[in-house]
Design a protein around this motif. Structure first.
Motif, PDB file in Angstrom:
ATOM      1  N   LEU A 106     -81.466  -1.186  17.783  1.00 20.62           N
ATOM      2  CA  LEU A 106     -82.140  -0.544  18.932  1.00 20.62           C
ATOM      3  C   LEU A 106     -81.278  -0.524  20.188  1.00 20.62           C
ATOM      4  O   LEU A 106     -81.712   0.012  21.210  1.00 20.62           O
ATOM      5  N   TRP A 107     -80.077  -1.091  20.111  1.00 23.26           N
ATOM      6  CA  TRP A 107     -79.262  -1.152  21.321  1.00 23.26           C
ATOM      7  C   TRP A 107     -78.896   0.248  21.795  1.00 23.26           C
ATOM      8  O   TRP A 107     -78.467   1.102  21.010  1.00 23.26           O
ATOM      9  N   SER A 108     -79.016   0.448  23.108  1.00 21.99           N
ATOM     10  CA  SER A 108     -78.748   1.775  23.699  1.00 21.99           C
ATOM     11  C   SER A 108     -77.377   1.856  24.348  1.00 21.99           C
ATOM     12  O   SER A 108     -76.886   2.945  24.630  1.00 21.99           O
ATOM     13  N   GLY A 109     -76.766   0.712  24.600  1.00 21.41           N
ATOM     14  CA  GLY A 109     -75.498   0.714  25.320  1.00 21.41           C
ATOM     15  C   GLY A 109     -75.679   0.803  26.821  1.00 21.41           C
ATOM     16  O   GLY A 109     -74.700   0.873  27.566  1.00 21.41           O
ATOM     17  N   HIS A 110     -76.937   0.826  27.277  1.00 20.17           N
ATOM     18  CA  HIS A 110     -77.201   0.935  28.720  1.00 20.17           C
ATOM     19  C   HIS A 110     -76.823  -0.343  29.454  1.00 20.17           C
ATOM     20  O   HIS A 110     -76.362  -0.293  30.605  1.00 20.17           O
ATOM     21  N   HIS A 111     -77.032  -1.500  28.799  1.00 17.08           N
ATOM     22  CA  HIS A 111     -76.793  -2.779  29.460  1.00 17.08           C
ATOM     23  C   HIS A 111     -75.409  -3.309  29.109  1.00 17.08           C
ATOM     24  O   HIS A 111     -74.978  -3.233  27.957  1.00 17.08           O
ATOM     25  N   PRO A 112     -74.697  -3.873  30.089  1.00 19.39           N
ATOM     26  CA  PRO A 112     -73.395  -4.500  29.806  1.00 19.39           C
ATOM     27  C   PRO A 112     -73.606  -5.805  29.036  1.00 19.39           C
ATOM     28  O   PRO A 112     -74.711  -6.370  29.041  1.00 19.39           O
ATOM     29  N   GLU A 125     -81.775 -22.756  23.694  1.00 18.46           N
ATOM     30  CA  GLU A 125     -82.496 -23.926  24.193  1.00 18.46           C
ATOM     31  C   GLU A 125     -83.951 -23.938  23.767  1.00 18.46           C
ATOM     32  O   GLU A 125     -84.699 -24.848  24.121  1.00 18.46           O
ATOM     33  N   GLY A 126     -84.377 -22.894  23.035  1.00 11.07           N
ATOM     34  CA  GLY A 126     -85.759 -22.843  22.579  1.00 11.07           C
ATOM     35  C   GLY A 126     -86.744 -22.552  23.696  1.00 11.07           C
ATOM     36  O   GLY A 126     -87.910 -22.938  23.630  1.00 11.07           O
ATOM     37  N   LYS A 127     -86.299 -21.826  24.729  1.00 13.59           N
ATOM     38  CA  LYS A 127     -87.165 -21.487  25.845  1.00 13.59           C
ATOM     39  C   LYS A 127     -87.599 -20.027  25.757  1.00 13.59           C
ATOM     40  O   LYS A 127     -86.914 -19.199  25.169  1.00 13.59           O
ATOM     41  N   SER A 128     -88.730 -19.731  26.360  1.00 14.63           N
ATOM     42  CA  SER A 128     -89.185 -18.339  26.399  1.00 14.63           C
ATOM     43  C   SER A 128     -88.346 -17.574  27.434  1.00 14.63           C
ATOM     44  O   SER A 128     -87.762 -18.165  28.342  1.00 14.63           O
ATOM     45  N   TYR A 129     -88.317 -16.253  27.290  1.00 14.43           N
ATOM     46  CA  TYR A 129     -87.509 -15.408  28.183  1.00 14.43           C
ATOM     47  C   TYR A 129     -88.246 -14.089  28.423  1.00 14.43           C
ATOM     48  O   TYR A 129     -88.852 -13.526  27.502  1.00 14.43           O
ATOM     49  N   ARG A 130     -88.152 -13.620  29.668  1.00 15.91           N
ATOM     50  CA  ARG A 130     -88.750 -12.329  29.998  1.00 15.91           C
ATOM     51  C   ARG A 130     -87.708 -11.446  30.681  1.00 15.91           C
ATOM     52  O   ARG A 130     -86.997 -11.889  31.582  1.00 15.91           O
ATOM     53  N   GLY A 131     -87.654 -10.176  30.258  1.00 15.21           N
ATOM     54  CA  GLY A 131     -86.701  -9.249  30.837  1.00 15.21           C
ATOM     55  C   GLY A 131     -87.051  -7.812  30.494  1.00 15.21           C
ATOM     56  O   GLY A 131     -87.977  -7.545  29.715  1.00 15.21           O
ATOM     57  N   GLU A 132     -86.328  -6.897  31.083  1.00 13.22           N
ATOM     58  CA  GLU A 132     -86.535  -5.463  30.830  1.00 13.22           C
ATOM     59  C   GLU A 132     -85.329  -4.921  30.074  1.00 13.22           C
ATOM     60  O   GLU A 132     -84.175  -5.206  30.441  1.00 13.22           O
ATOM     61  N   PHE A 133     -85.605  -4.128  29.035  1.00 14.31           N
ATOM     62  CA  PHE A 133     -84.538  -3.626  28.178  1.00 14.31           C
ATOM     63  C   PHE A 133     -84.706  -2.124  27.954  1.00 14.31           C
ATOM     64  O   PHE A 133     -85.828  -1.625  27.802  1.00 14.31           O
ATOM     65  N   CYS A 134     -83.556  -1.451  27.937  1.00 13.67           N
ATOM     66  CA  CYS A 134     -83.524  -0.026  27.590  1.00 13.67           C
ATOM     67  C   CYS A 134     -83.076   0.080  26.143  1.00 13.67           C
ATOM     68  O   CYS A 134     -81.937  -0.279  25.803  1.00 13.67           O
ATOM     69  N   ASN A 135     -83.970   0.557  25.262  1.00 12.99           N
ATOM     70  CA  ASN A 135     -83.677   0.683  23.841  1.00 12.99           C
ATOM     71  C   ASN A 135     -83.502   2.145  23.457  1.00 12.99           C
ATOM     72  O   ASN A 135     -83.958   3.049  24.160  1.00 12.99           O
ATOM     73  N   LYS A 136     -82.862   2.328  22.301  1.00 11.79           N
ATOM     74  CA  LYS A 136     -82.668   3.681  21.777  1.00 11.79           C
ATOM     75  C   LYS A 136     -83.491   3.869  20.516  1.00 11.79           C
ATOM     76  O   LYS A 136     -83.373   3.090  19.560  1.00 11.79           O
TER      77      LYS A 136
END
Length: 532
Positions: A106-112, A125-136
C-alpha cells in the motif's frame, strides 16, 4: 474463638455438632455437603452465564468496530492476517489479494523514510502509535487514513500481532490541500501585485498586517499583529492633510455596519521619508449563518506611480488646453453613440468671440448642450451627420448654423476617426466660426451678379462696334468715328471697375478674410484704359 465457615449455615452447623449425637452429627454433615455442592453448581452456572454475556458484548464491540472502521491485523513481520470489508473497499484489493502480503503493498511513496522512524520505534517497544498515512490503492489512486496501531502482547510480554484501526480522512486532506493552495495563490497574488493585506478585529481592536503591507512602507517586518503603539499605527503614518478625512471615512464604515465595499485614498509615510499614495479597500466578513461580523478584511495598494502618471496626464492636458485656447474655434475629442449622440471626452474653447453659451464642463458632462444653440433647421442635419459617421467612420466635414445672442452664426466642423487600444472609435476635430467667409462668398456672388448685369450693355455695344470694324471694309474716317464711339464705353467700364475695387476694399477691411485679388482687378481694369 472457633473457626467459622463462609456460609452462615456452616457456623450454625459447627455449633450444633458440639452438642449432638454421632448420628445427628453425620446427618448434619451430609446436609452441609449438599449445600456446598448446590452453591458450587450455582457459582458455575453464574460463571457460564457471565462468560456468555461477555462473549456477546465482545461480539457487539467487534461488530461495531468492524462496520465503523477500516480494520487490519498483521503478524510481527508486517504481513496481513486479517482485513475487514472496509479495508478491502478503500484499498480496492480483495481479501485474498491482501492476506499474507506485507504492508508495503500500500505504500504510495508520499512519505520519506524518516517519516516511519517513530512508528518503527513504537512497534519495537510494544507501544501503540497514531499517525496519518497516504496509501496507494490497487488502481493507483491515493487515499489518506488516520491510523491507530495497537500491539497485542502474550503472557510473556512479547508482541505476537498488531491491529490497525483506520479512519478515512481523504476528503479532509483534499480540503486542506485546496485551502493550502488557495492560501498560496492568495499570497502569490499579494506578493506580485504590490498589494498588502490587513485584518481588523473591532472587538479586540487589534490589526493583522501582511509582510507586503509593511514592505510598501519600507519596513522589513513579517506577517503578524502590529500593535497600535506610538509611531506604528496606520493613523500616525497618514499625511497631515489626509488624516482627518481618511479616519472619518473608515470610522463611518465601521459604525454603519455596511456590507458595501470600503474604499479610500490617502498618503502614508514611507520609511525613507517619502509619501506613498495608498488605495485602501475592505469589506466586513460574514459568519457561516450570513450574519455580519466585526472582522474587516482589506488591502492596501501602492498607487504612487499611477498618481504620478495621472498628474503628468493632467499637466499634458493643461498644456494642450493652453495651446488650443489660443487658436480660433473649438477643439474636440469625442465618441459617437449609435443614436448619433456625441460623448465629449475633451473640449476646449478657442479665441473666437461668438461661441457656445454653455460652460465647457457642462458640455463635457452633457453633449446635448451642443445642440441647444443649433439652428432649428440644422439640428436634423447635425444628428444625421453623426449617425453616418458612426456607421462608416471617415473624414467628417460639414457646415451648420448656431444662434448666439440672437445672431445667426455659421460654423464649420471637421473631424477624423481613430481607434483606441480598446477598439473604440474616437473622433478628433475642431469647429470654427465661418460667418465671415459665408458673408464674403455671398458678397462675391452679389458682385458677380452686379458685374454681369452692369457690364451686359457696354459689352454688347463693344461687341457690335468691334464686329463692324473687323468685318466691314471701312474708310479711315469711318474707323475713327467708331473709335470715338468706343471711347465713352471704355470710360464707363473703367469707372465701374474703380467703384467695384473700392467696394471690395471696404469689405476686405470689415471682414477677417484678407484675400487680396485687387491686382487682378487692376489688371483687368487696365485693359479698358485708352492707349496713350
Amino acid at each position: 474463638m472457633d473457626k467459622c465457615y463462609d456460609s452462615p449455615w456452616h457456623c450454625i452447623g459447627f455449633t450444633i455438632l458440639r452438642y449432638q449425637s454421632p448420628a445427628q452429627q453425620c446427618l448434619i454433615g451430609l446436609q452441609r455437603e449438599i449445600i456446598k455442592r448446590k452453591e458450587a453448581e450455582h457459582l458455575k452456572d453464574q460463571t457460564v452465564h457471565d462468560l456468555c454475556d461477555r462473549e456477546k458484548e465482545l461480539k457487539d464491540y467487534k461488530y461495531a468496530l468492524d462496520i465503523s472502521s477500516i480494520i487490519s491485523i498483521s503478524a510481527v513481520d508486517g504481513s496481513f492476517t486479517f482485513v475487514n470489508d472496509n479495508f478491502c473497499k478503500i484499498s480496492k484489493y480483495s481479501n485474498e489479494e491482501l492476506l499474507g502480503q506485507p504492508h508495503s503493498i500500500l505504500w504510495s511513496g508520499h512519505h520519506p523514510p524518516e517519516y516511519f522512524t517513530e512508528l518503527g520505534s513504537a512497534m519495537q517497544e510494544g507501544k501503540s502509535y497514531r499517525g496519518e498515512f497516504c496509501n496507494k490503492a490497487k488502481d493507483g489512486s491515493l487515499y489518506w487514513v488516520d491510523t491507530m496501531i495497537v500491539p497485542f502482547v502474550d503472557e510473556e510480554g512479547n508482541v505476537y500481532q498488531y491491529m490497525s484501526i483506520n479512519r478515512d480522512i481523504t476528503r479532509k486532506k483534499e480540503a486542506l490541500e485546496q485551502l493550502r493552495a488557495s492560501e498560496e495563490r492568495y499570497k502569490s497574488i499579494i506578493a506580485v501585485s504590490n498589494t498588502g493585506a490587513w485584518e481588523y478585529d473591532l472587538d479586540t481592536n487589534r490589526v493583522w498586517y501582511s509582510a507586503q503591507y509593511f514592505a510598501m512602507l519600507g519596513l522589513d517586518i513579517p506577517d503578524g499583529v502590529w500593535e497600535d503603539t506610538e509611531g506604528m499605527s496606520w493613523v500616525d503614518r497618514l499625511h497631515p492633510d489626509d488624516r482627518e478625512r481618511a479616519t472619518k471615512i473608515f470610522d463611518k464604515f465601521l459604525m454603519e455596519g455596511s456590507t458595501k465595499l470600503y474604499e479610500s485614498f490617502f498618503r502614508m509615510l514611507h520609511q525613507n521619508g517619502d509619501w506613498v499614495w495608498i488605495w485602501s479597500r475592505a469589506r466586513r466578513l460574514h459568519d457561516k449563518h450570513g450574519n455580519l461580523t466585526n472582522i474587516t478584511l482589506g488591502t492596501h495598494t501602492d498607487i504612487s506611480e499611477r498618481i504620478k502618471a495621472e498628474e503628468k496626464i493632467k499637466e499634458s492636458e493643461q498644456m494642450i488646453r493652453k495651446i488650443t485656447s489660443q487658436v480660433p474655434g473649438n477643439t474636440y475629442m469625442f465618441q459617437i453613440e449609435e443614436s448619433g449622440k456625441p460623448n465629449i471626452l475633451f473640449l476646449n474653447r478657442g479665441t473666437e468671440e461668438f461661441n457656445y453659451t454653455a460652460d465647457l464642463e457642462e458640455i463635457s458632462r452633457d453633449a446635448e448642450k451642443v445642440l441647444e444653440v443649433l439652428h432649428d433647421d440644422d439640428k436634423i442635419l447635425f444628428n444625421e451627420k453623426m449617425k453616418e459617421a458612426y456607421q462608416s467612420p471617415a473624414l467628417m466635414s460639414f457646415q451648420y448654423r448656431i444662434i448666439v445672442n440672437n445672431l445667426i452664426r455659421w460654423r464649420w466642423m471637421q473631424a477624423i476617426p481613430e481607434k483606441n487600444k480598446s477598439g473604440q472609435v474616437v473622433w478628433y476635430g475642431a469647429t470654427r466660426d465661418i460667418t465671415a467667409l459665408v458673408d464674403y462668398i455671398a458678397s462675391v456672388e452679389q458682385i458677380l451678379f452686379d458685374i454681369s448685369h452692369v457690364m451686359r450693355r457696354p459689352v454688347s455695344s463693344m461687341l457690335g462696334l468691334t464686329t463692324l470694324i473687323s468685318e466691314g471694309d471701312l474708310e479711315h474716317e469711318e474707323m475713327l468715328h467708331l473709335a470715338h464711339q468706343l471711347h465713352p464705353v471704355a470710360k464707363e467700364m473703367d469707372k465701374f471697375m474703380t467703384e467695384l475695387n473700392q467696394v471690395y476694399e471696404q469689405k476686405r477691411q470689415i471682414n477677417s478674410l484678407n484675400i487680396d485679388f485687387s491686382s487682378l482687378v487692376d489688371k483687368r481694369n487696365s485693359l479698358f484704359r485708352p492707349s496713350e
